[in-house]
Design a protein around this motif. Structure first.
Motif, PDB file in Angstrom:
ATOM      1  N   VAL A 447       0.858  -1.182   0.000  1.00  0.00           N
ATOM      2  CA  VAL A 447       0.000   0.000   0.000  1.00  0.00           C
ATOM      3  C   VAL A 447       0.898   1.236   0.000  1.00  0.00           C
ATOM      4  N   VAL A 448       0.743   2.093  -1.028  1.00  0.00           N
ATOM      5  CA  VAL A 448       1.638   3.240  -1.221  1.00  0.00           C
ATOM      6  C   VAL A 448       0.848   4.534  -1.075  1.00  0.00           C
ATOM      7  N   GLY A 449       1.220   5.347  -0.095  1.00  0.00           N
ATOM      8  CA  GLY A 449       0.554   6.623   0.134  1.00  0.00           C
ATOM      9  C   GLY A 449       1.468   7.799  -0.161  1.00  0.00           C
ATOM     10  N   ASN A 450       0.893   8.875  -0.698  1.00  0.00           N
ATOM     11  CA  ASN A 450       1.635  10.091  -1.055  1.00  0.00           C
ATOM     12  C   ASN A 450       1.163  11.222  -0.150  1.00  0.00           C
ATOM     13  N   THR A 451       2.084  11.838   0.577  1.00  0.00           N
ATOM     14  CA  THR A 451       1.703  12.860   1.561  1.00  0.00           C
ATOM     15  C   THR A 451       1.081  14.099   0.932  1.00  0.00           C
ATOM     16  N   GLY A 452       1.345  14.351  -0.368  1.00  0.00           N
ATOM     17  CA  GLY A 452       0.804  15.533  -1.024  1.00  0.00           C
ATOM     18  C   GLY A 452      -0.306  15.226  -2.006  1.00  0.00           C
ATOM     19  N   ASP A 453      -0.933  14.077  -1.877  1.00  0.00           N
ATOM     20  CA  ASP A 453      -1.957  13.663  -2.832  1.00  0.00           C
ATOM     21  C   ASP A 453      -3.246  14.439  -2.602  1.00  0.00           C
ATOM     22  N   PRO A 454      -3.764  15.164  -3.632  1.00  0.00           N
ATOM     23  CA  PRO A 454      -4.979  15.946  -3.431  1.00  0.00           C
ATOM     24  C   PRO A 454      -6.263  15.117  -3.505  1.00  0.00           C
ATOM     25  N   ALA A 455      -6.281  14.100  -4.348  1.00  0.00           N
ATOM     26  CA  ALA A 455      -7.531  13.381  -4.631  1.00  0.00           C
ATOM     27  C   ALA A 455      -7.771  12.225  -3.672  1.00  0.00           C
ATOM     28  N   THR A 456      -6.705  11.569  -3.248  1.00  0.00           N
ATOM     29  CA  THR A 456      -6.811  10.494  -2.262  1.00  0.00           C
ATOM     30  C   THR A 456      -5.817  10.822  -1.142  1.00  0.00           C
ATOM     31  N   PRO A 457      -6.238  11.647  -0.184  1.00  0.00           N
ATOM     32  CA  PRO A 457      -5.318  12.119   0.845  1.00  0.00           C
ATOM     33  C   PRO A 457      -4.567  10.992   1.544  1.00  0.00           C
ATOM     34  N   TYR A 458      -3.364  11.323   1.978  1.00  0.00           N
ATOM     35  CA  TYR A 458      -2.409  10.358   2.522  1.00  0.00           C
ATOM     36  C   TYR A 458      -2.989   9.495   3.636  1.00  0.00           C
ATOM     37  N   GLU A 459      -3.865  10.073   4.447  1.00  0.00           N
ATOM     38  CA  GLU A 459      -4.409   9.330   5.588  1.00  0.00           C
ATOM     39  C   GLU A 459      -5.141   8.057   5.148  1.00  0.00           C
ATOM     40  N   GLY A 460      -5.617   8.043   3.907  1.00  0.00           N
ATOM     41  CA  GLY A 460      -6.339   6.875   3.418  1.00  0.00           C
ATOM     42  C   GLY A 460      -5.482   5.628   3.337  1.00  0.00           C
ATOM     43  N   ALA A 461      -4.171   5.795   3.150  1.00  0.00           N
ATOM     44  CA  ALA A 461      -3.291   4.631   3.049  1.00  0.00           C
ATOM     45  C   ALA A 461      -3.276   3.852   4.368  1.00  0.00           C
ATOM     46  N   LYS A 462      -3.128   4.572   5.478  1.00  0.00           N
ATOM     47  CA  LYS A 462      -3.127   3.901   6.784  1.00  0.00           C
ATOM     48  C   LYS A 462      -4.487   3.263   7.061  1.00  0.00           C
ATOM     49  N   LYS A 463      -5.570   3.933   6.666  1.00  0.00           N
ATOM     50  CA  LYS A 463      -6.898   3.365   6.867  1.00  0.00           C
ATOM     51  C   LYS A 463      -7.063   2.078   6.053  1.00  0.00           C
ATOM     52  N   MET A 464      -6.514   2.047   4.838  1.00  0.00           N
ATOM     53  CA  MET A 464      -6.574   0.841   4.020  1.00  0.00           C
ATOM     54  C   MET A 464      -5.771  -0.279   4.658  1.00  0.00           C
ATOM     55  N   VAL A 465      -4.589   0.040   5.162  1.00  0.00           N
ATOM     56  CA  VAL A 465      -3.753  -0.960   5.827  1.00  0.00           C
ATOM     57  C   VAL A 465      -4.523  -1.604   6.980  1.00  0.00           C
ATOM     58  N   ASP A 466      -5.145  -0.766   7.804  1.00  0.00           N
ATOM     59  CA  ASP A 466      -5.886  -1.286   8.950  1.00  0.00           C
ATOM     60  C   ASP A 466      -7.104  -2.097   8.519  1.00  0.00           C
ATOM     61  N   ALA A 467      -7.805  -1.611   7.482  1.00  0.00           N
ATOM     62  CA  ALA A 467      -9.036  -2.275   7.052  1.00  0.00           C
ATOM     63  C   ALA A 467      -8.764  -3.614   6.384  1.00  0.00           C
ATOM     64  N   LEU A 468      -7.640  -3.747   5.683  1.00  0.00           N
ATOM     65  CA  LEU A 468      -7.303  -5.028   5.053  1.00  0.00           C
ATOM     66  C   LEU A 468      -7.106  -6.109   6.106  1.00  0.00           C
ATOM     67  N   GLY A 469      -6.635  -5.727   7.277  1.00  0.00           N
ATOM     68  CA  GLY A 469      -6.509  -6.674   8.370  1.00  0.00           C
ATOM     69  C   GLY A 469      -5.060  -6.917   8.773  1.00  0.00           C
ATOM     70  N   LYS A 470      -4.900  -7.404   9.958  1.00  0.00           N
ATOM     71  CA  LYS A 470      -3.578  -7.617  10.535  1.00  0.00           C
ATOM     72  C   LYS A 470      -2.754  -8.577   9.681  1.00  0.00           C
ATOM     73  N   GLY A 471      -1.537  -8.150   9.393  1.00  0.00           N
ATOM     74  CA  GLY A 471      -0.611  -9.013   8.680  1.00  0.00           C
ATOM     75  C   GLY A 471      -0.793  -9.064   7.180  1.00  0.00           C
ATOM     76  N   VAL A 472      -1.740  -8.276   6.619  1.00  0.00           N
ATOM     77  CA  VAL A 472      -1.982  -8.334   5.180  1.00  0.00           C
ATOM     78  C   VAL A 472      -1.179  -7.272   4.439  1.00  0.00           C
ATOM     79  N   ALA A 473      -1.236  -6.028   4.892  1.00  0.00           N
ATOM     80  CA  ALA A 473      -0.675  -4.918   4.119  1.00  0.00           C
ATOM     81  C   ALA A 473       0.704  -4.496   4.609  1.00  0.00           C
ATOM     82  N   VAL A 474       1.510  -4.028   3.672  1.00  0.00           N
ATOM     83  CA  VAL A 474       2.802  -3.412   3.949  1.00  0.00           C
ATOM     84  C   VAL A 474       2.718  -1.979   3.420  1.00  0.00           C
ATOM     85  N   GLU A 475       2.984  -0.989   4.279  1.00  0.00           N
ATOM     86  CA  GLU A 475       2.805   0.407   3.877  1.00  0.00           C
ATOM     87  C   GLU A 475       4.123   1.039   3.470  1.00  0.00           C
TER      88      GLU A 475
END
Length: 514
Positions: A447-475
């Motif tokens: 899961v790759v997040g960009n701190t300056g992303d206007p359309a999909t703000p950076y905070e969404g990357a961490k939310k995706m990591v958490d929502a995918l579930g423990k041990g699934v995502a690498v940020e």
């Protein structure tokens, strides 16, 4: 009024071309049978259809070879898999390396929703040359998009009017006009696309991808999703966790947000991008031609938009640059730092009474070609979002929310708030408040997040990591500007993603590229 800020790659693909110039429907025949056993008939690709954005057939691949296209049959209704079928348009570039090193197919979705992968992948093909050494690069027009049973709503001339309307009403008469225009558009979608509208949800597209995996001959789905493509990838992982191969989600949609929260997040994201643009322009050694200070830049833009509401200026004849078109064009240029120079030039031009560049930017966002033809990106975007999203917002509700949106973005707040009425009176009910992407048992997903992303703000990357579930995502974090990270060509990001997709090497947890 649609929220076109959600649109991504198809618009970005055509922007530079436009600016340089200025400066399978539904079929009832095939039923039953084992669709997973079908054989694809790959041929040289034709020129993109009008729904895909028109243009020329894709150029030959570097080093020889050509892009190949085929059509995959998929059930119209996954609830009745032996019923009517539709065609899903595919494109591929065969792996360039030795057959012994080939991993399989790498399937791309570039976002939107509503973007044509068949027209977008060739435009970005050189960016993925390293990945083609071990993968066939594959993309597709999701159902409802391009050549894949496209959603159609209004004619080109009607869309010209649609995109000129006042999308930020200030009084009762303007609010009524906006709502009536939205009803008219949605009614046209129902009239012209009634059969496909109930079957364009992201869950339907995810099931198409699993069928695609089987038809392509892959035991696992290797996937690269960008923007909305991250939502599609997350939904696929939820439905088919055991079938996930190596997957990358870049420019990550927050899967925990409802449409209102998503629009509010975009207001903050685009405001941040505008702030960064203004800072960049005024920090250079040469004088910034559109303002003396960052605040001066933003004040002048706000004044321009206010003036345009009262009196539009000439755009691309016979159309004029309205406040809505200018807002749209400014937003389009904030998707990539590469377009900031166009925004500067477009604003300079608009201050002098000429709205051509800002209108070209707006046109590219809306999928309008130079000859006045529209792709179906807006129709598909609305249809897919409305099929996915359960909430239906009223005019009164939006009015109550305006102060919160204006606080998030003085420039974009009203526009994004009023965009929430797009699904009002939509003929198909929405599925849920937000997608379910929990994927216990899935292979690792980068899961790759960009701190300056206007359309999909950076905070969404961490939310995706958490929502995918423990041990699934690498940020992986990229400290940059623009929408997405891999296409920024940052060496650190590309090295990490390539190492994962090509060799299965996961970056260390918490890796930051800057």
């Amino acid at each position: 009024m649609a929220n076109p800020f959600r649109l991504r790659a198809a618009a970005l693909t055509t922007t530079a071309v436009l600016l340089s110039a200025a400066l399978a429907g539904c079929g009832d025949g095939a039923k039953g049978g084992d669709l997973a056993a079908q054989q694809l008939d790959w041929k040289d690709c034709p020129a993109p259809s009008e729904a895909e954005g028109s243009g020329s057939a894709p150029s030959p691949l570097p080093g020889g070879g050509s892009w190949q296209c085929a059509t995959m049959k998929a059930p119209l209704d996954w609830g009745n898999p032996k019923g009517d079928t539709i065609g899903i348009a595919l494109i591929r570039a065969r792996a360039s390396g030795p057959a012994s090193k080939r991993i399989g197919s790498l399937v791309f979705n570039f976002g939107g929703p509503g973007g044509s992968g068949v027209s977008t992948l060739p435009a970005f093909g050189e960016d993925y040359a390293a990945l083609r050494t071990r993968y066939d690069l594959v993309s597709f027009d999701p159902r409802g998009v391009g050549r894949s049973a496209p959603v159609t709503c209004e004619s080109d001339s009607q869309l010209d009017v649609y995109f000129q309307q006042d999308a930020t009403p200030d009084n009762g008469a303007e609010r009524t006009q906006l709502l009536n225009r939205t009803k008219q558009f949605n009614a046209a979608c129902e009239k012209n696309s009634k059969k496909i509208l109930p079957h364009v949800a992201t869950t339907d597209a995810a099931r198409d991808m699993d069928l695609m995996r089987q038809v392509l001959g892959d035991a696992k789905l290797h996937y690269f999703g960008i923007s909305y493509g991250t939502q599609l990838g997350g939904v696929y992982a939820h439905l088919f966790p055991k079938n996930v191969g190596r997957a990358v989600l870049d420019a990550v949609v927050d899967p925990t947000q409802d449409p209102e929260q998503s629009s509010l997040g975009q207001a903050r994201g685009f405001q941040l991008a505008l702030d960064n643009f203004a800072d960049d322009c005024t920090s250079k050694s040469t004088e910034c031609p559109i303002g003396a200070t960052p605040q001066d830049v933003k004040n002048r833009i706000a004044k321009l938009l206010n003036d345009l509401e009262k009196k539009p200026i000439p755009g691309i004849a016979p159309r004029q640059l309205t406040q809505t078109a200018a807002t749209n064009g400014i937003a389009q240029s904030l998707y990539s730092k590469d377009f900031w120079e166009y925004l500067t030039e477009g604003l300079e031009q608009a201050y002098a009474g000429d709205g051509k560049i800002l209108m070209l930017l707006s046109d590219s966002m809306n999928g309008r070609s130079e000859n006045g033809e529209y792709s179906n990106i807006t129709a598909a975007n609305i249809a897919i979002n409305c099929a996915d999203e359960k909430p239906r917002y009223t005019v009164d509700y939006v009015q109550r929310k305006l102060p919160e949106f204006r606080a998030a973005s003085p420039l974009f707040g009203d526009y994004l708030a009023w965009g929430m009425v797009s699904c009002t009176n939509w003929p198909v009910a929405g599925a849920a408040d937000h997608p379910d992407v929990s994927a216990p048992g899935s292979a690792p997903i980068l899961v790759v997040g960009n701190t300056g992303d206007p359309a999909t703000p950076y905070e969404g990357a961490k939310k995706m990591v958490d929502a995918l579930g423990k041990g699934v995502a690498v940020e992986l974090t990229y400290k940059g500007q623009g929408h997405g990270a891999y296409d920024s060509k940052d060496r650190c990001v590309q090295s990490a993603v390539n190492a994962y997709l090509l060799d299965g090497q996961e970056p260390k947890a918490g890796t930051v590229c800057s």
